[in-house]
Scaffold this motif. Structure first.
Motif, PDB file in Angstrom:
ATOM      1  N   GLY A 110     -38.086   5.095 -36.582  1.00  0.00           N
ATOM      2  CA  GLY A 110     -36.940   5.718 -36.312  1.00  0.00           C
ATOM      3  C   GLY A 110     -35.951   4.872 -37.777  1.00  0.00           C
ATOM      4  O   GLY A 110     -34.492   5.689 -37.123  1.00  0.00           O
ATOM      5  N   GLU A 111     -35.716   4.018 -37.522  1.00  0.00           N
ATOM      6  CA  GLU A 111     -34.764   3.397 -38.406  1.00  0.00           C
ATOM      7  C   GLU A 111     -34.888   4.571 -39.775  1.00  0.00           C
ATOM      8  O   GLU A 111     -33.804   4.153 -39.975  1.00  0.00           O
ATOM      9  CB  GLU A 111     -34.923   1.494 -38.703  1.00  0.00           C
ATOM     10  N   ASN A 112     -35.612   4.286 -39.838  1.00  0.00           N
ATOM     11  CA  ASN A 112     -35.775   5.353 -41.229  1.00  0.00           C
ATOM     12  C   ASN A 112     -35.757   6.065 -41.476  1.00  0.00           C
ATOM     13  O   ASN A 112     -34.788   6.670 -42.558  1.00  0.00           O
ATOM     14  CB  ASN A 112     -37.940   5.357 -41.706  1.00  0.00           C
ATOM     15  N   CYS A 113     -35.654   6.797 -40.427  1.00  0.00           N
ATOM     16  CA  CYS A 113     -35.267   8.363 -39.690  1.00  0.00           C
ATOM     17  C   CYS A 113     -33.477   8.454 -40.559  1.00  0.00           C
ATOM     18  O   CYS A 113     -32.813   9.473 -40.605  1.00  0.00           O
ATOM     19  CB  CYS A 113     -36.193   8.843 -39.295  1.00  0.00           C
ATOM     20  N   ARG A 114     -33.112   7.691 -39.338  1.00  0.00           N
ATOM     21  CA  ARG A 114     -31.438   7.221 -39.367  1.00  0.00           C
ATOM     22  C   ARG A 114     -30.981   6.644 -40.421  1.00  0.00           C
ATOM     23  O   ARG A 114     -30.369   7.080 -40.852  1.00  0.00           O
ATOM     24  CB  ARG A 114     -31.550   6.030 -38.728  1.00  0.00           C
ATOM     25  N   ALA A 115     -31.764   6.288 -41.525  1.00  0.00           N
ATOM     26  CA  ALA A 115     -31.164   5.718 -42.807  1.00  0.00           C
ATOM     27  C   ALA A 115     -31.091   6.359 -43.820  1.00  0.00           C
ATOM     28  O   ALA A 115     -30.264   6.958 -44.631  1.00  0.00           O
ATOM     29  CB  ALA A 115     -31.939   4.679 -43.737  1.00  0.00           C
ATOM     30  N   HIS A 116     -32.336   7.814 -43.486  1.00  0.00           N
ATOM     31  CA  HIS A 116     -32.308   9.157 -44.466  1.00  0.00           C
ATOM     32  C   HIS A 116     -31.617   9.530 -43.845  1.00  0.00           C
ATOM     33  O   HIS A 116     -31.078  10.610 -44.845  1.00  0.00           O
ATOM     34  CB  HIS A 116     -34.187   9.475 -44.391  1.00  0.00           C
ATOM     35  N   THR A 117     -31.742  10.292 -42.749  1.00  0.00           N
ATOM     36  CA  THR A 117     -30.480  11.378 -41.964  1.00  0.00           C
ATOM     37  C   THR A 117     -28.510  11.006 -41.808  1.00  0.00           C
ATOM     38  O   THR A 117     -28.052  12.517 -42.115  1.00  0.00           O
ATOM     39  CB  THR A 117     -30.784  11.361 -40.087  1.00  0.00           C
ATOM     40  N   GLY A 118     -29.027   9.821 -42.140  1.00  0.00           N
ATOM     41  CA  GLY A 118     -27.428   9.368 -41.632  1.00  0.00           C
ATOM     42  C   GLY A 118     -27.137   9.640 -39.993  1.00  0.00           C
ATOM     43  O   GLY A 118     -28.112   9.672 -38.845  1.00  0.00           O
ATOM     44  N   PRO A 119     -25.492   9.558 -39.852  1.00  0.00           N
ATOM     45  CA  PRO A 119     -25.181   9.448 -38.603  1.00  0.00           C
ATOM     46  C   PRO A 119     -25.486  10.474 -37.331  1.00  0.00           C
ATOM     47  O   PRO A 119     -25.716  10.216 -35.730  1.00  0.00           O
ATOM     48  CB  PRO A 119     -23.612   9.257 -38.009  1.00  0.00           C
ATOM     49  N   LEU A 120     -26.106  11.843 -38.081  1.00  0.00           N
ATOM     50  CA  LEU A 120     -26.875  12.905 -36.816  1.00  0.00           C
ATOM     51  C   LEU A 120     -27.594  12.194 -35.885  1.00  0.00           C
ATOM     52  O   LEU A 120     -27.948  12.869 -35.192  1.00  0.00           O
ATOM     53  CB  LEU A 120     -26.909  14.431 -37.052  1.00  0.00           C
ATOM     54  N   PHE A 121     -28.200  11.608 -36.200  1.00  0.00           N
ATOM     55  CA  PHE A 121     -29.624  10.931 -35.869  1.00  0.00           C
ATOM     56  C   PHE A 121     -30.018  10.295 -34.628  1.00  0.00           C
ATOM     57  O   PHE A 121     -30.532  10.853 -33.781  1.00  0.00           O
ATOM     58  CB  PHE A 121     -30.470  10.085 -36.521  1.00  0.00           C
ATOM     59  N   ASP A 122     -28.485  10.113 -34.198  1.00  0.00           N
ATOM     60  CA  ASP A 122     -28.228   9.217 -32.793  1.00  0.00           C
ATOM     61  C   ASP A 122     -27.307  10.323 -32.414  1.00  0.00           C
ATOM     62  O   ASP A 122     -26.862  10.241 -31.065  1.00  0.00           O
ATOM     63  CB  ASP A 122     -27.085   7.946 -33.457  1.00  0.00           C
ATOM     64  N   HIS A 123     -27.233  11.373 -32.663  1.00  0.00           N
ATOM     65  CA  HIS A 123     -26.235  12.557 -31.754  1.00  0.00           C
ATOM     66  C   HIS A 123     -27.727  13.564 -31.563  1.00  0.00           C
ATOM     67  O   HIS A 123     -26.440  15.220 -31.736  1.00  0.00           O
ATOM     68  CB  HIS A 123     -25.224  12.981 -32.038  1.00  0.00           C
ATOM     69  N   VAL A 124     -29.051  13.671 -31.329  1.00  0.00           N
ATOM     70  CA  VAL A 124     -29.910  15.631 -31.213  1.00  0.00           C
ATOM     71  C   VAL A 124     -29.835  15.476 -30.080  1.00  0.00           C
ATOM     72  O   VAL A 124     -30.750  16.845 -29.931  1.00  0.00           O
ATOM     73  CB  VAL A 124     -30.713  15.264 -32.690  1.00  0.00           C
ATOM     74  N   ASP A 125     -29.584  15.442 -29.010  1.00  0.00           N
ATOM     75  CA  ASP A 125     -29.755  15.409 -27.750  1.00  0.00           C
ATOM     76  C   ASP A 125     -29.502  17.171 -26.873  1.00  0.00           C
ATOM     77  O   ASP A 125     -29.012  17.800 -27.637  1.00  0.00           O
ATOM     78  CB  ASP A 125     -28.921  14.283 -26.031  1.00  0.00           C
ATOM     79  N   THR A 126     -29.786  17.465 -26.034  1.00  0.00           N
ATOM     80  CA  THR A 126     -29.866  18.882 -25.437  1.00  0.00           C
ATOM     81  C   THR A 126     -29.001  18.824 -25.213  1.00  0.00           C
ATOM     82  O   THR A 126     -27.701  19.844 -25.079  1.00  0.00           O
ATOM     83  CB  THR A 126     -30.876  18.740 -24.531  1.00  0.00           C
ATOM     84  N   LEU A 127     -28.545  17.847 -24.463  1.00  0.00           N
ATOM     85  CA  LEU A 127     -26.308  17.743 -23.854  1.00  0.00           C
ATOM     86  C   LEU A 127     -25.616  18.450 -25.113  1.00  0.00           C
ATOM     87  O   LEU A 127     -24.970  18.838 -25.216  1.00  0.00           O
ATOM     88  CB  LEU A 127     -25.850  17.032 -23.414  1.00  0.00           C
ATOM     89  N   SER A 128     -25.881  17.838 -26.971  1.00  0.00           N
ATOM     90  CA  SER A 128     -24.661  18.166 -27.395  1.00  0.00           C
ATOM     91  C   SER A 128     -25.117  19.229 -28.161  1.00  0.00           C
ATOM     92  O   SER A 128     -24.331  20.261 -28.533  1.00  0.00           O
ATOM     93  CB  SER A 128     -25.448  16.756 -28.670  1.00  0.00           C
ATOM     94  N   THR A 129     -26.796  19.785 -27.911  1.00  0.00           N
ATOM     95  CA  THR A 129     -26.708  21.159 -27.844  1.00  0.00           C
ATOM     96  C   THR A 129     -26.666  22.660 -27.466  1.00  0.00           C
ATOM     97  O   THR A 129     -26.042  23.401 -28.041  1.00  0.00           O
ATOM     98  CB  THR A 129     -28.024  21.373 -28.467  1.00  0.00           C
ATOM     99  N   VAL A 130     -26.176  22.083 -25.986  1.00  0.00           N
ATOM    100  CA  VAL A 130     -25.984  22.981 -25.315  1.00  0.00           C
ATOM    101  C   VAL A 130     -23.782  22.892 -25.428  1.00  0.00           C
ATOM    102  O   VAL A 130     -23.379  24.067 -25.225  1.00  0.00           O
ATOM    103  CB  VAL A 130     -25.502  21.619 -23.717  1.00  0.00           C
ATOM    104  N   ARG A 131     -23.253  21.924 -26.133  1.00  0.00           N
ATOM    105  CA  ARG A 131     -22.293  22.340 -26.486  1.00  0.00           C
ATOM    106  C   ARG A 131     -22.002  22.549 -27.710  1.00  0.00           C
ATOM    107  O   ARG A 131     -21.152  23.367 -28.331  1.00  0.00           O
ATOM    108  CB  ARG A 131     -21.675  20.425 -26.517  1.00  0.00           C
TER     109      ARG A 131
END
Length: 514
Positions: A179-200
């Motif tokens: 998880g920490e590796n993916c966050r480092a490679h992905t950036g801030p979006l990594f922590d905001h990929v939940d379905t409620l965000s997708t709904v918006r």
């Protein structure tokens, strides 16, 4: 075969065309052509419809574009990213009803690949004529700022059930490191990929298209998007159909595992029964359950041999492949052939593949899942106790492969932004909820629970076994199409009849698409 490469995110795909029913929804009339478009107020006003730069994509009349949406919808003024969207305009613009949003499931599946640039699964459907078909790659997926991880680390993902305290703790530690590796490679979006965000995001697309209301057809994990859109934006829905539903109200980890395992076991027993009464089944006249149990024991002992390669097949591979192959009766002839091959040691012909090939795990799957579900698990002893209880309750299939979902989220370093809760959408229009008799990828009980939580919804039960009724049932497809085009619901307690194959065509024996 290396089980670490098997796909866990296989809740995906399909729909098509079908006949009228009775019992109208609130207005009960065909809406006819949509006429002029009207903008609705929304926090997602990002770009007027005329500013979307559409370009041709795929070979079936699709167009693709991007819109900018916030990384964090709690701070819409903050950093943004490009969300990839696609559409196919209605083939009969004079009879156009509006836009139909489509999501194929996952989590982590590309809607653009499924509906815009991929196989034209809806091109013969009335939906293709009457609606602009719209889909998108959800945040963190494919063209929409995908989650990225180090390939070497990601390749160490292990599907084996941890049989010791040490293996359990090592897997949790791996989750944290990954998880920490993916966050480092992905950036801030990594922590905001939940379905409620997708709904918006979906509402932002609606608004950018200049549509006052949308129609929605969601499949498997895509049903969660529809359910939560009904909670957040009920006035912006004209009609919604959701099939093979995720029940996001389940908070008990054991109940979650038990629901999936129960439908897997019942589907397997239905397969055994079908084989016993179908002369063309490769195992007809034999004790299919006993043969399967022997294969399971061999895989557990590490002595199950792949007839094609001569190498050992892992238990995780056997479990995964049963769960994928059992999801539709059309795959049962191929499943019987593969079981017979594993028992006899004689390789299958190239045209008879009853189980799935290995698939790569999608990087976006784990962070989406773990931001949507809070799985409580206090110790290895508790986890192993669940296994032992389920194996006693369901002696042939033992336990759903979805135990991996529980383990995936233990120690995975994300916040559960969208935890489980009972649906509350009292102002949403009537929703058509479609479920199968048994479905090891979206249990029947879950579909019934969603129906009960959605006020005014109608439940359609397909008496077939398996995932995504509209893929195999003409009745289910026509009922969905009728509702989406006319808003005429089937009667209460409607059923579609079961359809069991004598022999599946070669195309239906193939492994499911990724």
């Amino acid at each position: 075969m290396n089980a670490q490469r098997l796909l866990t995110g296989f809740l995906t795909t399909g729909i098509c065309t079908i006949v009228g029913c009775t019992h109208a929804a609130s207005d009960g009339a065909d809406d006819g052509p949509s006429g002029a478009r009207t903008d609705a107020s929304s926090t997602s006003v990002l770009r007027p419809a005329s500013d979307i730069a559409w370009t041709p994509c795929g070979t079936a009349g699709g167009e693709c574009a991007t819109i900018r949406v916030p990384i964090d919808w709690a701070h819409p003024e903050g950093e943004t990213f490009e969300l990839a969207i696609g559409r196919k305009l209605a083939l009969e613009p004079e009879n156009r009803i509006g836009v139909l949003f489509l999501n194929p499931g996952g989590p982590g599946s590309s809607g653009i690949d499924a509906y815009i640039t991929g196989q034209p699964s809806l091109d013969t459907s009335i939906l293709r004529k009457r609606f602009d078909l719209v889909s998108w790659d959800p945040r963190g997926v494919a063209r929409s700022h995908p989650v990225v991880c180090d390939a070497d680390l990601f390749g160490q993902y292990d599907f084996a059930f941890p049989t010791t305290e040490r293996a359990y703790r090592e897997r949790i530690a791996f989750n944290a490191k990954l998880g920490e590796n993916c966050r480092a490679h992905t950036g801030p979006l990594f922590d905001h990929v939940d379905t409620l965000s997708t709904v918006r995001d979906m509402d932002a697309i609606r608004n950018a298209l200049g549509e006052e209301k949308l129609n929605y057809l969601g499949i498997s994990y895509g049903t969660l998007i529809g359910q939560q859109y009904a909670e957040e934006f009920p006035a912006r829905i004209r009609a919604m159909a959701i099939e093979s539903n995720m029940d996001h109200s389940v908070t008990s980890t054991f109940r979650y595992l038990q629901m999936y395992t129960e439908d897997l076991e019942k589907s397997f027993l239905a397969f055994v029964d079908w084989c016993g009464r179908t002369p063309t089944c490769k195992l007809h006249g034999r004790d299919v359950a006993a043969i399967w149990d022997q294969l399971y024991e061999k895989a557990t002992a590490g002595t199950l041999i792949d007839p094609k390669t001569g190498g050992a097949l892992e238990l995780a591979w056997l479990r995964f492949n049963l769960q994928v192959a059992i999801i539709a009766p059309s795959r049962w002839p191929g499943l019987a052939e593969r079981i017979a091959s594993l028992e006899s040691g004689v390789p299958l012909s190239a045209s008879a593949r009853g189980m799935a090939d290995e698939r790569l795990l999608e990087a976006g799957y784990q962070p989406i899942l773990c931001q949507d579900w809070k799985f409580e698990m206090r110790s290895f002893q508790e986890f192993d106790a669940y296994r032992r209880i389920l194996e006693a309750m369901y002696p042939h299939t033992r336990m759903t492969i979805f135990w991996t979902q529980i383990l995936d989220c233990l120690g995975f370093p994300v916040k559960v932004n969208n935890p489980q809760h009972r649906l509350s959408a009292p102002d949403a229009p009537p929703t058509l909820v479609v479920t199968s008799r048994y479905d090891p990828l979206a249990p029947h009980d879950g579909g019934v629970a969603v129906h009960r939580q959605l006020k005014g919804s109608v439940l359609l039960q397909d008496d077939n076994f398996g995932h995504i009724p509209s893929v195999r049932s003409l009745c289910a497809r026509q009922t969905i199409e009728t509702y989406l085009t006319t808003r005429v619901m089937p009667p209460k307690d409607a059923h579609c009849p079961a359809e069991f194959p004598e022999e599946a065509p070669p195309s239906m024996r193939e492994a499911p698409p990724p």
